[in-house]
Structures are given as structure tokens and as C-alpha cells.
Design a protein around this motif. Structure first.
Motif, PDB file in Angstrom:
ATOM      1  N   LEU A   1      48.133 126.528  85.398  1.00 56.39           N
ATOM      2  CA  LEU A   1      48.956 126.415  83.888  1.00 56.39           C
ATOM      3  C   LEU A   1      49.591 127.657  83.641  1.00 56.39           C
ATOM      4  O   LEU A   1      49.412 128.700  83.961  1.00 56.39           O
ATOM      5  CB  LEU A   1      47.759 125.788  83.299  1.00 56.39           C
ATOM      6  CG  LEU A   1      47.133 124.569  83.242  1.00 56.39           C
ATOM      7  CD1 LEU A   1      45.981 124.150  82.343  1.00 56.39           C
ATOM      8  CD2 LEU A   1      47.961 123.312  83.233  1.00 56.39           C
ATOM      9  N   GLY A   2      50.403 127.152  82.720  1.00 57.05           N
ATOM     10  CA  GLY A   2      51.273 128.368  82.108  1.00 57.05           C
ATOM     11  C   GLY A   2      52.839 128.180  82.264  1.00 57.05           C
ATOM     12  O   GLY A   2      52.999 128.183  83.560  1.00 57.05           O
ATOM     13  N   SER A   3      53.410 128.061  81.205  1.00 54.50           N
ATOM     14  CA  SER A   3      54.868 127.979  81.505  1.00 54.50           C
ATOM     15  C   SER A   3      55.628 129.417  81.110  1.00 54.50           C
ATOM     16  O   SER A   3      56.884 129.446  81.212  1.00 54.50           O
ATOM     17  CB  SER A   3      55.421 126.879  80.342  1.00 54.50           C
ATOM     18  OG  SER A   3      54.995 127.536  78.918  1.00 54.50           O
ATOM     19  N   THR A   4      55.075 130.296  80.789  1.00 51.22           N
ATOM     20  CA  THR A   4      55.526 131.570  80.782  1.00 51.22           C
ATOM     21  C   THR A   4      54.870 132.623  81.610  1.00 51.22           C
ATOM     22  O   THR A   4      53.705 132.415  81.928  1.00 51.22           O
ATOM     23  CB  THR A   4      55.807 132.162  79.294  1.00 51.22           C
ATOM     24  OG1 THR A   4      54.563 132.388  78.810  1.00 51.22           O
ATOM     25  CG2 THR A   4      56.465 131.086  78.282  1.00 51.22           C
ATOM     26  N   PRO A   5      55.642 134.128  81.886  1.00 52.53           N
ATOM     27  CA  PRO A   5      54.903 134.883  82.616  1.00 52.53           C
ATOM     28  C   PRO A   5      53.604 135.109  81.931  1.00 52.53           C
ATOM     29  O   PRO A   5      52.287 135.580  82.572  1.00 52.53           O
ATOM     30  CB  PRO A   5      55.828 135.939  82.635  1.00 52.53           C
ATOM     31  CG  PRO A   5      57.168 135.192  82.733  1.00 52.53           C
ATOM     32  CD  PRO A   5      57.048 134.015  81.537  1.00 52.53           C
ATOM     33  N   LYS A   6      53.731 135.498  80.491  1.00 54.29           N
ATOM     34  CA  LYS A   6      52.402 135.873  79.682  1.00 54.29           C
ATOM     35  C   LYS A   6      51.325 134.941  79.924  1.00 54.29           C
ATOM     36  O   LYS A   6      50.240 135.291  80.225  1.00 54.29           O
ATOM     37  CB  LYS A   6      52.768 136.107  78.369  1.00 54.29           C
ATOM     38  CG  LYS A   6      51.622 136.804  77.748  1.00 54.29           C
ATOM     39  CD  LYS A   6      52.051 137.215  76.190  1.00 54.29           C
ATOM     40  CE  LYS A   6      50.705 137.802  75.507  1.00 54.29           C
ATOM     41  NZ  LYS A   6      49.451 137.068  75.584  1.00 54.29           N
ATOM     42  N   GLU A   7      51.717 133.595  79.807  1.00 59.55           N
ATOM     43  CA  GLU A   7      50.406 132.468  79.598  1.00 59.55           C
ATOM     44  C   GLU A   7      50.009 132.408  81.270  1.00 59.55           C
ATOM     45  O   GLU A   7      48.795 132.332  81.405  1.00 59.55           O
ATOM     46  CB  GLU A   7      51.159 131.135  79.572  1.00 59.55           C
ATOM     47  CG  GLU A   7      51.460 131.089  78.093  1.00 59.55           C
ATOM     48  CD  GLU A   7      52.214 129.499  77.917  1.00 59.55           C
ATOM     49  OE1 GLU A   7      52.301 128.820  78.710  1.00 59.55           O
ATOM     50  OE2 GLU A   7      52.386 129.262  76.790  1.00 59.55           O
ATOM     51  N   ARG A   8      50.841 132.757  82.240  1.00 60.46           N
ATOM     52  CA  ARG A   8      50.088 132.479  83.624  1.00 60.46           C
ATOM     53  C   ARG A   8      49.241 133.839  83.608  1.00 60.46           C
ATOM     54  O   ARG A   8      48.333 133.802  84.410  1.00 60.46           O
ATOM     55  CB  ARG A   8      51.383 132.652  84.345  1.00 60.46           C
ATOM     56  CG  ARG A   8      52.076 131.306  84.649  1.00 60.46           C
ATOM     57  CD  ARG A   8      52.985 131.387  85.768  1.00 60.46           C
ATOM     58  NE  ARG A   8      54.125 132.127  85.708  1.00 60.46           N
ATOM     59  CZ  ARG A   8      55.257 131.695  85.151  1.00 60.46           C
ATOM     60  NH1 ARG A   8      55.435 130.458  84.559  1.00 60.46           N
ATOM     61  NH2 ARG A   8      56.277 132.465  85.181  1.00 60.46           N
ATOM     62  N   VAL A   9      49.715 135.097  83.336  1.00 55.35           N
ATOM     63  CA  VAL A   9      48.861 136.332  83.525  1.00 55.35           C
ATOM     64  C   VAL A   9      47.555 135.985  82.553  1.00 55.35           C
ATOM     65  O   VAL A   9      46.508 136.210  83.154  1.00 55.35           O
ATOM     66  CB  VAL A   9      49.639 137.561  82.997  1.00 55.35           C
ATOM     67  CG1 VAL A   9      48.613 138.574  82.668  1.00 55.35           C
ATOM     68  CG2 VAL A   9      50.584 137.659  83.809  1.00 55.35           C
ATOM     69  N   ASP A  10      47.788 135.484  81.259  1.00 55.38           N
ATOM     70  CA  ASP A  10      46.131 135.303  80.540  1.00 55.38           C
ATOM     71  C   ASP A  10      45.427 134.317  81.224  1.00 55.38           C
ATOM     72  O   ASP A  10      44.195 134.298  81.259  1.00 55.38           O
ATOM     73  CB  ASP A  10      46.878 134.915  79.218  1.00 55.38           C
ATOM     74  CG  ASP A  10      47.451 136.093  78.493  1.00 55.38           C
ATOM     75  OD1 ASP A  10      47.363 137.047  78.778  1.00 55.38           O
ATOM     76  OD2 ASP A  10      48.280 135.512  77.377  1.00 55.38           O
ATOM     77  N   ASN A  11      46.027 133.291  81.685  1.00 55.63           N
ATOM     78  CA  ASN A  11      45.333 132.261  82.348  1.00 55.63           C
ATOM     79  C   ASN A  11      44.425 132.788  83.637  1.00 55.63           C
ATOM     80  O   ASN A  11      43.232 132.175  84.033  1.00 55.63           O
ATOM     81  CB  ASN A  11      46.307 130.908  82.703  1.00 55.63           C
ATOM     82  CG  ASN A  11      46.661 130.205  81.543  1.00 55.63           C
ATOM     83  OD1 ASN A  11      45.878 130.078  80.603  1.00 55.63           O
ATOM     84  ND2 ASN A  11      47.458 129.238  81.909  1.00 55.63           N
ATOM     85  N   THR A  12      45.470 133.737  84.651  1.00 55.94           N
ATOM     86  CA  THR A  12      44.650 134.333  85.579  1.00 55.94           C
ATOM     87  C   THR A  12      43.403 134.984  85.254  1.00 55.94           C
ATOM     88  O   THR A  12      42.583 135.010  85.897  1.00 55.94           O
ATOM     89  CB  THR A  12      45.777 134.833  86.487  1.00 55.94           C
ATOM     90  OG1 THR A  12      46.855 133.984  86.843  1.00 55.94           O
ATOM     91  CG2 THR A  12      44.964 135.426  87.759  1.00 55.94           C
TER      92      THR A  12
END
Length: 456
Positions: free
Chosen positions: A163-174
Motif C-alpha cells: 500500500l501507499g500512493s506516494t513515496p512517503k506513504e510507502r516508506v511509512d508503511n514499510t
């Protein structure tokens, strides 16, 4: 006085009325036995989908389970007037066999018993399999609101990495995915599945974000722990396949082949044989090129060696700014004082901090589409060996225009590759910023390697 038999109404953690079985309910033992058998049935199916003989045995067990489940539901209906207790098992069984009634059963199950974490998990898995990732996440989160469950924590950890549509969201999700894995392990330190999920998370972290070798080693450590906790009745073929992929990436070929072979035994459908063949071809080619000096003529080799001996001194700066640890902190980029050594023989096995060596590229080596990018190179003594550069795009090779280009590699790692009857020297660069052409870093951008894992 007769004791009432049937579900009693209790108050859940959120103040809601939920159905829970009485301790004196005669159906409770049958439910537990069926749930245990369903878990075994799920595991059995994992290893037999590509085997007609095993699928025949699975179908026999499936039909027997279906008869037992039907009998229990009928008994429940005779005693209580409905079969609500078994909605969860019916839904889970339908999901296992791709029956479209699964969602209806599971939705009713969680409505009647919102504290049934396994029902929420199974419904979440169903949504996930149908591509509805947000609904799947809602199911897992709802379950965790009721209680800490290691299986739910693992599911949510895996889902967040998608999940995550932006680089920040993907980092936070990881990063949240990593925390969830550790919470699952804290609940049960001896759960091999949680350690396997942690290994996959570190693997994802390395290839998608950090490029930090520490994360790759953490993945291998988690896989080893998971393997040590395996039970005789079930061994995870994906664990061995994924670990083999990491070992190939690290160019630890003997250990990789051992894991591929074990993965093939556990699941013949995995492409383990093709992976082993690829390793054999790569090592055969590297060994042959070293033996034949890259098929270049002695006069040309002498010219390459002579140009190395007359190379001018340059001041180099190794850039570590793109390497992040798991907390997101970058290593400081600053000039590194490098000692220019003369030849391969001056390097020590393992890491060589503060050292640089001058080389000439003889030719790029075949990659079979997998990282790292490798070259056949020679030093000032005319010794041939393999140089591998990690996180380097293959297309960057075109920036090396001719034999006149002077190569310097900084802080290399030296190891000996031993594979069956072959043996040769391998130098590895963990980052493209350690690779200099004519005194300048060849490529500052890091390529994200794609790992062909069984499931990450």
C-alpha cells in the motif's frame, strides 16, 4: 436441575454483546477438532497443487472434512435452532476451495461474533485475494482492536508493503510493517512464520529503500531463525527459495544451490532447477573468461597493464549519502583518505576500508538479467578476476567508452568463489559510488534491484 446448553451473551471489550460458547457445550470439542483439521488441510493443499497424485489425496480429505462439517452444523441446528457457530469454518473452508459463498459466511460470522479474530483474518485474506486491499486492511485492523494476534500482525505487515500512493506513504508503511513483525515475534518468540515474515520485510526494506547491507544480513538471520523453528509436519519451501535468491545476490553460490535444492524437494513447482542452471552457466563463463584472459591477445593485455603502471594520482571522495539505515538516517558523505594499492594481491580477504585499487575493464560478463553488474578486469600484474558492482544499472556500462578509460575502485571487498570444481577471485563493490572512471564517480544514482522471490 438441567443446565442450559447453548451460546451465552457476554460483553466484549468494546461494550458490544457477542456470542461465546459455554464451557459445558458438547459441540465445543467438535468445533476445535474441525478447526485443527482445517488448518492441516490448508497446509496439505499448499504442497500438492502441482501433483495430481497428491491432489487426489487432498480431495479425499476435503470430502471427509465436508461430511464432518455438515454433520456438526446439523447437530448445532438441532440443538440451537441455527448453525451460526460454524459460519466461520464454513467460510474458511469455502475460501480454501474458491467457493464464492465464502464471503457471505465470513461476513455473517464476524457480525455475530466481532471478537472472532480468525474470522476477521480469513475475511481479510479473501478481500486481499480479490484485490480489495483497503477492505482487507480494515479487517486486520478491526481484529487488532479486539486483541493482539500474531497471525493478524503478520497479515497486516505483508499488506502494508503493498500500500501507499506516494513515496512517503510507502516508506511509512514499510517501517510500520517492520514494527508489526517485531510485535508478532514478541507475542511468540518461537513462531517460525513470524520470523519468516520478518525476513521478507527486511528483504523488501533493502531492495526498495535502504540499500544497507545490514538489512540484507538481518533478513538472512531471520530466515535462519525461522528454519530452526520448522516442524516436521510442515516446512516452508518459500523460505528456502527466498533465502537462495538472497545468497545468489550476494554471490554465495554453494549455499544458494543447497537452498534451491531443498526448495525443489518441498515444492517441485518452484523454478529451482532453472535457477541452479543459471548459476552454473554464470560460473562456467566467469571461470572460462579468467582462464583465457578474456580471449584478448597477449600484446593487448600488456598494453592494458602498462597503462595502469603509469596512471596519475587522483583524490577520491566516496559518497555514502544514498545509503540509509532502518531509521532513515543517511551515512555522512565526506572525503575518505584512500591508500592506492598496487594489485589484487595487496588486498585482504573481506572488506578493505581506506583502500583503492586501479583496474582496467577487459569485458562485461553475462548477467542473465540478474544483479549485480559484473566485469572481467585486470590489475597491474595482469591478474584477471571478477568485479561485481551492486545497485548499478546495466545501461551505465555504455559510459565506459574504451580501454583508455582508467578505473579505480574504492574500499572493495575481496572473497574467493568456490563452486564445485571452480575457484576464482571476486571483488565486490556494495555501491556504484565506489566505482570511478577517469577520477569521477561513474553513477551516483542507485538502481533498485528486482528480486524474483517466491513471496515477499
Amino acid at each position: 436441575m438441567n443446565t442450559a446448553v447453548g451460546p451465552e451473551l457476554t460483553t466484549g471489550s468494546k461494550g458490544r454483546d457477542v456470542i461465546s460458547p459455554r464451557r459445558d457445550d458438547p459441540l465445543e470439542g467438535g468445533f476445535a477438532d474441525l478447526e485443527a483439521e482445517l488448518v492441516n488441510l490448508e497446509r496439505f493443499k499448499l504442497g500438492c497443487e502441482k501433483s495430481p497424485e497428491k491432489m487426489g489425496k487432498y480431495n479425499e480429505r476435503k470430502e471427509a472434512f465436508e461430511r464432518q462439517l455438515k454433520a456438526q452444523v446439523e447437530m448445532e441446528e438441532n440443538i440451537h435452532g441455527n448453525g451460526n457457530r460454524f459460519l466461520y469454518l464454513q467460510g474458511r473452508f469455502c475460501k480454501l476451495n474458491d467457493d464464492p459463498k465464502a464471503e457471505s459466511y465470513l461476513a455473517k460470522a464476524v457480525k455475530l461474533d466481532p471478537l472472532n479474530c480468525e474470522a476477521w483474518n480469513t475475511l481479510g485474506e479473501l478481500f486481499w485475494g480479490n484485490g480489495d486491499l483497503n477492505s482487507a486492511r480494515d479487517c486486520f485492523v478491526t481484529c487488532l482492536e479486539q486483541q493482539e494476534s500474531k497471525s493478524t500482525l503478520r497479515h497486516l505487515s505483508m499488506l502494508l508493503r503493498k500500500l501507499g500512493s506516494t513515496p512517503k506513504e510507502r516508506v511509512d508503511n514499510t517501517m510500520e510493517s517492520l514494527k508489526l513483525c517485531k510485535r508478532a515475534i514478541a507475542l511468540d518468540f518461537n513462531d517460525g512464520e513470524s520470523w519468516y515474515t520478518l525476513g521478507n520485510t527486511y528483504l523488501f526494506l533493502f531492495f526498495s529503500m535502504t540499500h544497507a547491507t545490514e538489512d540484507l544480513q538481518a533478513a538472512l538471520k531471520a530466515y535462519r531463525k525461522s528454519q530452526s523453528l520448522e516442524k516436521d509436519d510442515y516446512r516452508n519451501p518459500d523460505l528456502y527459495f527466498n533465502r537462495a535468491q538472497v545468497l545468489v545476490y550476494l554471490e554465495e553460490y554453494e549455499s544458494a544451490v543447497e537452498d534451491y535444492e531443498q526448495a525443489k524437494v518441498l515444492d517441485p513447482s518452484l523454478p529451482a532447477d532453472a535457477k541452479i542452471d543459471s548459476i552454473v552457466r554464470k560460473i562456467d563463463n566467469s571461470t572460462e573468461m579468467i582462464k583465457r584472459n578474456g580471449r584478448i591477445k597477449p600484446k593487448r593485455l600488456a598494453t592494458l597493464v602498462k597503462s595502469l603502471k603509469t596512471a596519475a594520482s587522483v583524490e577520491l571522495k566516496v559518497d555514502y549519502s544514498r545509503v540509509r539505515n532502518i531509521n532513515g538516517n543517511n551515512r555522512v558523505s565526506e572525503p575518505v583518505k584512500l591508500e592506492r594499492v598496487q594489485a589484487l594481491k595487496d588486498l585482504v580477504q573481506g572488506d578493505n576500508p581506506g583502500v583503492a585499487i586501479d583496474l582496467k575493464i577487459v569485458l562485461p560478463l553475462a548477467r542473465n538479467g540478474e544483479p549485480p553488474v559484473s566485469f572481467l578486469v585486470t590489475d597491474r600484474d595482469g591478474v584477471m578476476f571478477v568485479l561485481s558492482v551492486y545497485h548499478l544499472e546495466a545501461s551505465v556500462i555504455t559510459k565506459i567508452k574504451s580501454e583508455r578509460d582508467h578505473i579505480i575502485i574504492a574500499e572493495p571487498s575481496l572473497r574467493t568463489v568456490n563452486f564445485r570444481q571452480h575457484s576464482y577471485q571476486l571483488v565486490q563493490l556494495k555501491m556504484p559510488t565506489q566505482f570511478f572512471v577517469n577520477g569521477k564517480i561513474l553513477e551516483k544514482n542507485f538502481a533498485h534491484a528486482a528480486l524474483d522471490s517466491a513471496s515477499v
